[in-house]
Scaffold this motif. Structure first.
Motif, PDB file in Angstrom:
ATOM      1  N   ARG A 338       0.821  -1.200   0.000  1.00  0.00           N
ATOM      2  CA  ARG A 338       0.000   0.000   0.000  1.00  0.00           C
ATOM      3  C   ARG A 338       0.868   1.268   0.000  1.00  0.00           C
ATOM      4  NH1 ARG A 338      -5.319  -0.145   0.498  1.00  0.00           N
ATOM      5  NH2 ARG A 338      -5.546  -2.187   1.445  1.00  0.00           N
ATOM      6  N   HIS A 342       0.471   4.195  -2.643  1.00  0.00           N
ATOM      7  CA  HIS A 342       0.273   5.600  -2.263  1.00  0.00           C
ATOM      8  C   HIS A 342       1.292   6.491  -2.972  1.00  0.00           C
ATOM      9  CE1 HIS A 342      -2.133   4.920   1.711  1.00  0.00           C
ATOM     10  NE2 HIS A 342      -2.715   4.412   0.646  1.00  0.00           N
ATOM     11  N   ASN A 345       0.415   6.775  -6.638  1.00  0.00           N
ATOM     12  CA  ASN A 345      -0.710   7.690  -6.818  1.00  0.00           C
ATOM     13  C   ASN A 345      -0.248   9.134  -6.699  1.00  0.00           C
ATOM     14  OD1 ASN A 345      -2.725   5.826  -7.285  1.00  0.00           O
ATOM     15  ND2 ASN A 345      -3.211   5.583  -5.129  1.00  0.00           N
ATOM     16  N   ALA A 346       0.573   9.381  -5.693  1.00  0.00           N
ATOM     17  CA  ALA A 346       1.071  10.740  -5.494  1.00  0.00           C
ATOM     18  C   ALA A 346       1.892  11.194  -6.689  1.00  0.00           C
ATOM     19  CB  ALA A 346       1.895  10.810  -4.215  1.00  0.00           C
ATOM     20  N   SER A 350       0.145   5.339 -13.352  1.00  0.00           N
ATOM     21  CA  SER A 350      -0.920   4.372 -13.611  1.00  0.00           C
ATOM     22  C   SER A 350      -0.657   3.138 -12.775  1.00  0.00           C
ATOM     23  CB  SER A 350      -0.925   4.011 -15.097  1.00  0.00           C
ATOM     24  OG  SER A 350      -1.756   2.890 -15.316  1.00  0.00           O
ATOM     25  N   VAL A 351      -1.563   2.838 -11.859  1.00  0.00           N
ATOM     26  CA  VAL A 351      -1.287   1.717 -10.964  1.00  0.00           C
ATOM     27  C   VAL A 351      -2.549   0.915 -10.674  1.00  0.00           C
ATOM     28  CG1 VAL A 351      -1.435   3.290  -8.996  1.00  0.00           C
ATOM     29  CG2 VAL A 351      -0.402   1.058  -8.667  1.00  0.00           C
ATOM     30  N   SER A 352      -2.378  -0.395 -10.675  1.00  0.00           N
ATOM     31  CA  SER A 352      -3.411  -1.304 -10.196  1.00  0.00           C
ATOM     32  C   SER A 352      -2.868  -1.970  -8.948  1.00  0.00           C
ATOM     33  CB  SER A 352      -3.708  -2.384 -11.228  1.00  0.00           C
ATOM     34  OG  SER A 352      -4.235  -1.817 -12.397  1.00  0.00           O
ATOM     35  N   PHE A 353      -3.780  -2.270  -8.044  1.00  0.00           N
ATOM     36  CA  PHE A 353      -3.330  -2.933  -6.814  1.00  0.00           C
ATOM     37  C   PHE A 353      -4.371  -3.935  -6.356  1.00  0.00           C
ATOM     38  CE2 PHE A 353      -3.684  -2.665  -2.049  1.00  0.00           C
ATOM     39  CZ  PHE A 353      -2.756  -3.650  -1.815  1.00  0.00           C
TER      40      PHE A 353
ATOM     41  N   ARG B  28      -7.962  12.744 -18.700  1.00  0.00           N
ATOM     42  CA  ARG B  28      -7.478  11.931 -17.576  1.00  0.00           C
ATOM     43  C   ARG B  28      -8.575  11.886 -16.524  1.00  0.00           C
ATOM     44  NH1 ARG B  28      -2.276  10.912 -16.326  1.00  0.00           N
ATOM     45  NH2 ARG B  28      -2.557  11.562 -14.163  1.00  0.00           N
ATOM     46  N   ARG B  52      -8.422   5.834 -14.348  1.00  0.00           N
ATOM     47  CA  ARG B  52      -7.953   5.162 -13.127  1.00  0.00           C
ATOM     48  C   ARG B  52      -9.134   5.014 -12.183  1.00  0.00           C
ATOM     49  NH1 ARG B  52      -2.734   7.447 -13.400  1.00  0.00           N
ATOM     50  NH2 ARG B  52      -2.280   7.407 -15.617  1.00  0.00           N
ATOM     51  N   GLN B  58     -12.508  -5.472  -2.254  1.00  0.00           N
ATOM     52  CA  GLN B  58     -11.428  -6.179  -2.915  1.00  0.00           C
ATOM     53  C   GLN B  58     -11.935  -6.958  -4.125  1.00  0.00           C
ATOM     54  OE1 GLN B  58      -8.187  -5.556  -1.723  1.00  0.00           O
ATOM     55  NE2 GLN B  58      -7.961  -6.173  -3.852  1.00  0.00           N
ATOM     56  N   VAL B  61     -12.119  -4.600  -7.007  1.00  0.00           N
ATOM     57  CA  VAL B  61     -10.776  -4.263  -7.506  1.00  0.00           C
ATOM     58  C   VAL B  61     -10.227  -5.414  -8.345  1.00  0.00           C
ATOM     59  CG1 VAL B  61      -8.407  -3.721  -6.881  1.00  0.00           C
ATOM     60  CG2 VAL B  61     -10.277  -2.805  -5.523  1.00  0.00           C
ATOM     61  N   LEU B  69      -8.156  -2.854 -16.164  1.00  0.00           N
ATOM     62  CA  LEU B  69      -8.327  -1.469 -15.714  1.00  0.00           C
ATOM     63  C   LEU B  69      -7.308  -1.149 -14.615  1.00  0.00           C
ATOM     64  CD1 LEU B  69     -12.236  -1.548 -15.452  1.00  0.00           C
ATOM     65  CD2 LEU B  69     -10.867  -0.562 -17.309  1.00  0.00           C
ATOM     66  N   SER B  70      -6.867   0.122 -14.576  1.00  0.00           N
ATOM     67  CA  SER B  70      -5.921   0.538 -13.536  1.00  0.00           C
ATOM     68  C   SER B  70      -6.691   0.959 -12.295  1.00  0.00           C
ATOM     69  CB  SER B  70      -5.077   1.718 -14.018  1.00  0.00           C
ATOM     70  OG  SER B  70      -4.221   1.304 -15.035  1.00  0.00           O
ATOM     71  N   VAL B  71      -6.864   0.013 -11.390  1.00  0.00           N
ATOM     72  CA  VAL B  71      -7.683   0.263 -10.209  1.00  0.00           C
ATOM     73  C   VAL B  71      -6.932  -0.180  -8.966  1.00  0.00           C
ATOM     74  CG1 VAL B  71      -9.808  -0.415  -9.017  1.00  0.00           C
ATOM     75  CG2 VAL B  71      -9.852   0.073 -11.470  1.00  0.00           C
ATOM     76  N   VAL B  72      -7.029   0.637  -7.910  1.00  0.00           N
ATOM     77  CA  VAL B  72      -6.383   0.266  -6.660  1.00  0.00           C
ATOM     78  C   VAL B  72      -7.428   0.123  -5.573  1.00  0.00           C
ATOM     79  CG1 VAL B  72      -4.249   1.452  -7.273  1.00  0.00           C
ATOM     80  CG2 VAL B  72      -5.963   2.646  -5.921  1.00  0.00           C
ATOM     81  N   GLN B  73      -7.113  -0.737  -4.622  1.00  0.00           N
ATOM     82  CA  GLN B  73      -7.969  -0.876  -3.464  1.00  0.00           C
ATOM     83  C   GLN B  73      -7.732   0.327  -2.579  1.00  0.00           C
ATOM     84  OE1 GLN B  73      -7.680  -1.897   0.022  1.00  0.00           O
ATOM     85  NE2 GLN B  73      -9.855  -2.296   0.194  1.00  0.00           N
ATOM     86  N   ASP B  79      -7.851   7.893   1.333  1.00  0.00           N
ATOM     87  CA  ASP B  79      -6.763   7.748   0.369  1.00  0.00           C
ATOM     88  C   ASP B  79      -6.673   8.849  -0.684  1.00  0.00           C
ATOM     89  OD1 ASP B  79      -6.096   5.526   1.761  1.00  0.00           O
ATOM     90  OD2 ASP B  79      -6.954   4.102   0.345  1.00  0.00           O
ATOM     91  N   ASP B  82      -3.591  11.294  -0.928  1.00  0.00           N
ATOM     92  CA  ASP B  82      -2.325  10.952  -1.600  1.00  0.00           C
ATOM     93  C   ASP B  82      -2.220  11.531  -3.004  1.00  0.00           C
ATOM     94  OD1 ASP B  82      -1.593   9.327   0.495  1.00  0.00           O
ATOM     95  OD2 ASP B  82      -2.646   7.597  -0.342  1.00  0.00           O
ATOM     96  N   TYR B  83      -3.350  11.883  -3.580  1.00  0.00           N
ATOM     97  CA  TYR B  83      -3.326  12.294  -4.987  1.00  0.00           C
ATOM     98  C   TYR B  83      -2.941  13.764  -5.104  1.00  0.00           C
ATOM     99  CZ  TYR B  83      -5.458   7.858  -6.228  1.00  0.00           C
ATOM    100  OH  TYR B  83      -5.688   6.523  -6.408  1.00  0.00           O
ATOM    101  N   PRO B  84      -2.094  14.078  -6.095  1.00  0.00           N
ATOM    102  CA  PRO B  84      -1.622  15.465  -6.227  1.00  0.00           C
ATOM    103  C   PRO B  84      -2.700  16.397  -6.786  1.00  0.00           C
ATOM    104  CG  PRO B  84      -0.749  14.105  -8.012  1.00  0.00           C
ATOM    105  CD  PRO B  84      -1.508  13.181  -7.096  1.00  0.00           C
TER     106      PRO B  84
END
Lengths: 394, 211
Positions: A338, A342, A345-346, A350-353, B28, B52, B58, B61, B69-73, B79, B82-84
């Motif tokens: 994680r 993070h 993402n910051a 492009s990320v999958s988790f 985007r 994204r 879960q 995801v 697909l670009s997907v995060v849990q 969360d 964290d993104y800018p």
């Protein structure tokens, strides 16, 4: 179980003269290492599977873990066993050898044909042993990059690996972002935790406490610190599993006996299993390599190279990432993955988790995990489309 | 900018098509609470977006990643920090606002991360919902909001009027707004908020920060 007099280590022959292809680099092509040392001449041993396409855009570099090697999907010349990642690499698998050109190199500091402490220094003819320079994950990746150059490949379609292999994947993405189209760091972390360093230190101390280690110069003295290395492997092996898996597989079952023997024999199945793991490991692995590679993992802290910010390591990256962790992995828990996510993402990456539910512990990335297969296939297929790689058979 | 979208897999979900029509080609996009990825998939196929997603479950995801697909849990409440700033052209919160713990902070993050935020939510001001409380004295349970009060993940319902008031308070500008009636059909643009608030079952807003 006492063993008869030590046969010459098979891996020692593989170290200097590997069965797999090997690239030699001359003294004027030396590797400048993080420690400040310069290594050359040096060599890197590797395996490839599949065919490199005309525009060299379908290469996947697999990075192996601490005790792995380049024999990902073919018979291991030392153990005679099949490759360590045939669940993921092969015809029709996620890393499809009918479609991609798969490369895996033995890591720098290893004992299967890439320069390491088990090799003989080509200049002096003497075994390196502990005179081999300490290497880092970045050094390992630097050596791999030189191999990839030699193979004439500019951009890797994907770099993938679990555990220490995942560390290399992250290092590749941070050091050579333009050379990595897609990255799959699995069951790994951007730094080694204090607990992980602690376990490694136990292993190293076990090796060094073995009188046959001979201050590291056992190759010259004709001994092998087998007992120490076996204990190191036994301790480490516990960290690759999980309590539920140990309970499921062994519980408190006794080994070939109806009652405890009131001795220190391996009464329990788990004891017998660990002893077997230790014994079989020493037959294929060099003790000094174990010291060097555990050290490389301990030193790994990717953020530290970027002013303490992991996001800075991936700033502006175009690489697409797929990160995966396993619920019962306590060596590289999901929180480690994680933290990587993070940071990505910051960095706007492009990320999958995915976190995969399993009781198999850290080793799950090597085992039959259908969710891992499905997610990696989905990720690789979509990355291949983005890369403009043809579907298989077209 | 409002070209029609090909009605394919997501045909049944008018709200998703509405969202898709609000999005420029090649943008985007971050979909917060993307579920099984149906909207992201639609946007990538029909709008060629760089998409994204973040999803709490879960299973959702894993399904998304399997589809490529670009997907995060992750959790919208924790969360997004964290993104800018300005990382995306659009940040979408589709049918998720009512399940967040701190909706205002989530919307602030959407406006910070995206040049535009698109928020869709069920309207708790709909007359059926009002009448269930008014005449039966019970917490509303409807076709679209089928949970009982004790097991609902939806902890922060609002009405269209509440949402409009919040955007005022947050100094955000409403660039577009659409309410969907009982049949999932967009209501006439010229109707006043009060009518939307009474007859709209769902609402889709496009916001940007500042006035």
């Amino acid at each position: 179980m006492p063993r008869s007099k030590t046969p010459p280590a098979v891996s020692q022959n593989e170290a200097d003269h590997p069965t797999s292809p090997v690239q030699h680099f001359a003294a004027d092509e030396s590797l400048l290492l993080d420690s400040g040392a310069s290594l050359g001449p040096w060599q890197i041993a590797y395996q490839t599977y599949g065919t490199l396409n005309a525009d060299k855009s379908n290469a996947i570099l697999i990075c192996h873990a601490l005790t792995g090697d380049q024999h990902v999907a073919s018979e291991n010349p030392v153990t005679g066993k099949t490759g360590w990642w045939t669940s993921m690499v092969g015809p029709g698998k996620s890393f499809d050898t009918d479609r991609f050109f798969i490369i895996c190199a033995n890591v720098l500091g290893g004992c299967m044909g890439t320069s390491g402490p088990a090799n003989h220094d080509p200049l002096t003819g003497k075994a390196y042993a502990v005179d081999f320079p300490v290497v880092t994950i970045r050094d390992i990746v630097g050596a791999q990059a030189r191999l990839v150059d030699r193979l004439g490949i500019d951009t890797l379609f994907c770099v993938a690996g679990g555990s220490m292999g995942g560390m290399q994947v992250l290092q590749w993405a941070a050091t050579f972002p333009e050379r990595v189209f897609a990255a799959m760091p699995l069951a790994t972390g951007a730094k080694h935790s204090a607990q992980n360093i602690a376990f490694h230190e136990v292993g190293r101390q076990a090796v060094m406490a073995d009188p046959d280690w001979r201050a590291g110069h056992y190759l010259a003295e004709g001994t092998r610190p087998e007992k120490g290395l076996a204990v190191a492997r036994m301790a480490a092996h516990i960290t690759y599993l999980s309590e539920p898996a140990l309970h499921r597989k062994f519980g408190r079952k006794l080994q070939d006996r109806a009652a405890p023997t009131f001795s220190f024999d391996a009464d329990f199945e788990i004891e017998s299993y660990l002893r077997y793991q230790g014994r079989s490991f020493v037959e294929r692995f060099d003790a000094n390599s174990y010291l060097y590679l555990t050290r490389a993992m301990d030193y790994f802290d990717l953020a530290d190279d970027f002013g303490g910010s992991l996001a800075a390591a991936f700033k502006g990256t175009k690489t697409r990432f797929c990160v995966a962790s396993f619920t019962s992995d306590w060596l590289f828990p999901t929180s480690d993955s994680r933290a990587i996510v993070h940071a990505l993402n910051a960095a706007g990456a492009s990320v999958s988790f995915v976190e995969i539910e399993t009781d198999k512990g850290h080793d799950a990335f090597l085992l039959n995990e259908p969710v891992l297969f499905a997610t990696s296939r989905g990720f690789i297929d979509s990355a291949a489309r983005a890369r403009g790689l043809k579907e298989q058979g077209s | 900018m409002t070209e029609p979208v090909n009605h394919t897999a997501a045909a049944a979900r008018v709200d998703l098509l509405l969202v898709a029509e609000m999005i420029e080609r090649g943008a985007r996009v971050l979909d917060v609470g993307c579920g099984d990825g149906i909207l992201l998939d639609l946007l990538i196929r029909t709008r060629e977006v760089d998409g994204r997603g973040i999803e709490l479950s879960q299973a959702g995801v894993n399904g998304c990643v399997t589809k490529g697909l670009s997907v995060v849990q992750g959790d919208a409440d924790t969360d997004l920090a964290d993104y800018p700033d300005d990382g995306f052209d659009y940040v979408i919160l589709s049918q998720t606002l009512q399940a967040t713990r701190r909706p205002r902070e989530v919307i602030e993050h959407l406006l910070r991360i995206g040049r535009r935020a698109i928020v869709s939510f069920p309207n708790f001001g709909h007359w059926r919902i009002r009448s269930q409380i008014a005449f039966q004295g019970r917490m509303p349970v409807t076709k679209n909001l089928s949970y009982a009060w004790y097991n609902t993940p939806n902890i922060h319902f609002c009405t269209i009027a509440d949402f409009v008031a919040l955007t005022d308070e947050m100094d955000a500008t409403i660039e577009k707004a659409v309410a969907l009636d009982r049949n999932g059909q967009p209501m006439r643009m010229t109707l006043p908020w009060a009518v939307w608030n009474l007859f709209g079952e769902q609402a889709v807003f496009m916001l940007r920060r500042g006035s």
